[in-house]
Motif scaffolding. Structure first.
Motif, PDB file in Angstrom:
ATOM      1  N   TYR A   1      39.098  65.040  43.806  1.00  0.00           N
ATOM      2  CA  TYR A   1      39.147  66.473  43.508  1.00  0.00           C
ATOM      3  C   TYR A   1      40.090  66.723  42.340  1.00  0.00           C
ATOM      4  O   TYR A   1      41.174  66.176  42.278  1.00  0.00           O
ATOM      5  CB  TYR A   1      39.639  67.252  44.730  1.00  0.00           C
ATOM      6  CG  TYR A   1      38.691  67.220  45.911  1.00  0.00           C
ATOM      7  CD1 TYR A   1      39.022  67.867  47.077  1.00  0.00           C
ATOM      8  CD2 TYR A   1      37.477  66.550  45.858  1.00  0.00           C
ATOM      9  CE1 TYR A   1      38.161  67.845  48.174  1.00  0.00           C
ATOM     10  CE2 TYR A   1      36.620  66.517  46.938  1.00  0.00           C
ATOM     11  CZ  TYR A   1      36.964  67.165  48.092  1.00  0.00           C
ATOM     12  OH  TYR A   1      36.132  67.137  49.161  1.00  0.00           O
TER      13      TYR A   1
ATOM     14  N   LYS B   1      41.235  65.365  52.413  1.00  0.00           N
ATOM     15  CA  LYS B   1      41.553  65.835  51.070  1.00  0.00           C
ATOM     16  C   LYS B   1      41.196  67.307  50.905  1.00  0.00           C
ATOM     17  O   LYS B   1      41.965  68.087  50.333  1.00  0.00           O
ATOM     18  CB  LYS B   1      40.802  64.999  50.028  1.00  0.00           C
ATOM     19  CG  LYS B   1      41.056  65.418  48.583  1.00  0.00           C
ATOM     20  CD  LYS B   1      42.503  65.226  48.174  1.00  0.00           C
ATOM     21  CE  LYS B   1      42.704  65.546  46.703  1.00  0.00           C
ATOM     22  NZ  LYS B   1      44.101  65.376  46.283  1.00  0.00           N
TER      23      LYS B   1
ATOM     24  N   THR C   1      44.060  70.132  50.263  1.00  0.00           N
ATOM     25  CA  THR C   1      44.056  70.945  49.050  1.00  0.00           C
ATOM     26  C   THR C   1      43.992  72.429  49.378  1.00  0.00           C
ATOM     27  O   THR C   1      44.688  73.246  48.760  1.00  0.00           O
ATOM     28  CB  THR C   1      42.865  70.553  48.155  1.00  0.00           C
ATOM     29  OG1 THR C   1      42.900  69.147  47.911  1.00  0.00           O
ATOM     30  CG2 THR C   1      42.922  71.299  46.832  1.00  0.00           C
TER      31      THR C   1
ATOM     32  N   LYS D   1      47.360  73.551  50.829  1.00  0.00           N
ATOM     33  CA  LYS D   1      48.380  73.547  49.760  1.00  0.00           C
ATOM     34  C   LYS D   1      48.293  74.798  48.900  1.00  0.00           C
ATOM     35  O   LYS D   1      49.307  75.303  48.403  1.00  0.00           O
ATOM     36  CB  LYS D   1      48.221  72.299  48.892  1.00  0.00           C
ATOM     37  CG  LYS D   1      49.326  72.113  47.870  1.00  0.00           C
ATOM     38  CD  LYS D   1      49.161  70.808  47.117  1.00  0.00           C
ATOM     39  CE  LYS D   1      50.283  70.608  46.105  1.00  0.00           C
ATOM     40  NZ  LYS D   1      50.127  69.328  45.363  1.00  0.00           N
ATOM     41  N   GLU D   2      47.069  75.318  48.726  1.00  0.00           N
ATOM     42  CA  GLU D   2      46.865  76.498  47.889  1.00  0.00           C
ATOM     43  C   GLU D   2      46.909  77.803  48.689  1.00  0.00           C
ATOM     44  O   GLU D   2      46.747  78.878  48.107  1.00  0.00           O
ATOM     45  CB  GLU D   2      45.521  76.388  47.174  1.00  0.00           C
ATOM     46  CG  GLU D   2      45.413  75.214  46.210  1.00  0.00           C
ATOM     47  CD  GLU D   2      46.424  75.301  45.084  1.00  0.00           C
ATOM     48  OE1 GLU D   2      46.666  76.427  44.593  1.00  0.00           O
ATOM     49  OE2 GLU D   2      46.974  74.263  44.706  1.00  0.00           O
TER      50      GLU D   2
END
Length: 219
Positions: free
Chosen positions: A9, A42, A46, A49-50
């Motif tokens: 990614y 993953k 991600t 995390k955002e």
């Protein structure tokens, strides 16, 4: 749905969707330790995390691998509403996992994560869902625990407000049938403490037998 699910990614929550059905962007993600495919982890990593507002998780067991534990705790520390709904007494299958996950509770609760145990007796809580900010969802067979990293799993990752809204509604309904965990509860009784530590030993032995660790470079 066709297409690769183990692409690296590039800063996006999801790669380009393999198919669009009625306006819903969806991507099948997988966990295949033999094929070095960790696209479920993953994608979840991600998205969390955002996260800016909320991360709501339903998982039978909360015993996440280190990188997912850290990203969830970091989100809570920066003010994201992180809630985790897990199986409780009489609603966890297998029952040993109720004690195993208690080893992860102190760090999670200390970081600001709110953990709830499902209390609707007579029902086993075995759903696996995660939503982020009302725009991203991951739902499928992946448990948020270490053993799921060592076996074959499949999830559907979706960027769809309507679908995520339905999942959030279900989460809030299930939450109404649950009770919060507070930091002082994990070891409220010496026998509970002993069961927690013994079960962790059994659990980690099983995980070791299935294979070693991986890190974000592997995914």
């Amino acid at each position: 749905v066709t297409g690769k699910t183990n692409d690296v990614y590039q800063g996006e929550v999801l790669p380009a969707p393999a198919v669009v059905v009625k306006g819903v962007d969806a991507q099948v993600t997988g966990c295949d330790p033999w094929g070095r495919d960790y696209s479920i982890q993953k994608s979840v990593y991600t998205a969390v995390k955002e996260a800016r507002e909320r991360v709501w998780v339903t998982t039978p067991y909360y015993a996440p691998p280190e990188h997912l534990q850290e990203v969830l705790e970091d989100a809570a520390k920066r003010g994201v509403d992180v809630r985790v709904l897990v199986g409780g007494k009489g609603t966890t299958d297998p029952p040993i996992m109720r004690f195993v996950q208690r080893n992860w509770f102190p760090s999670a609760v200390a970081s600001g994560i709110k953990i709830y145990e499902y209390k609707n007796k007579g029902e086993v809580m075995h759903a696996k869902m995660l939503t982020v900010d009302g725009t991203y969802s991951s739902i499928g067979s992946y448990n948020l625990d270490l053993l799921s990293d060592r076996i074959l799993e499949a999830n559907l990752a979706v960027t769809s407000n309507p679908l995520t809204s339905l999942i959030e509604q279900q989460f809030l309904h299930d939450l109404s049938l649950s009770a919060p965990i507070v930091l002082s509860q994990p070891y409220e009784h010496p026998l509970t403490y002993a069961a927690t530590k013994i079960s962790l030993g059994i659990y980690t032995t099983a995980r070791w037998a299935l294979g070693g660790d991986y890190d974000l470079v592997d995914m």
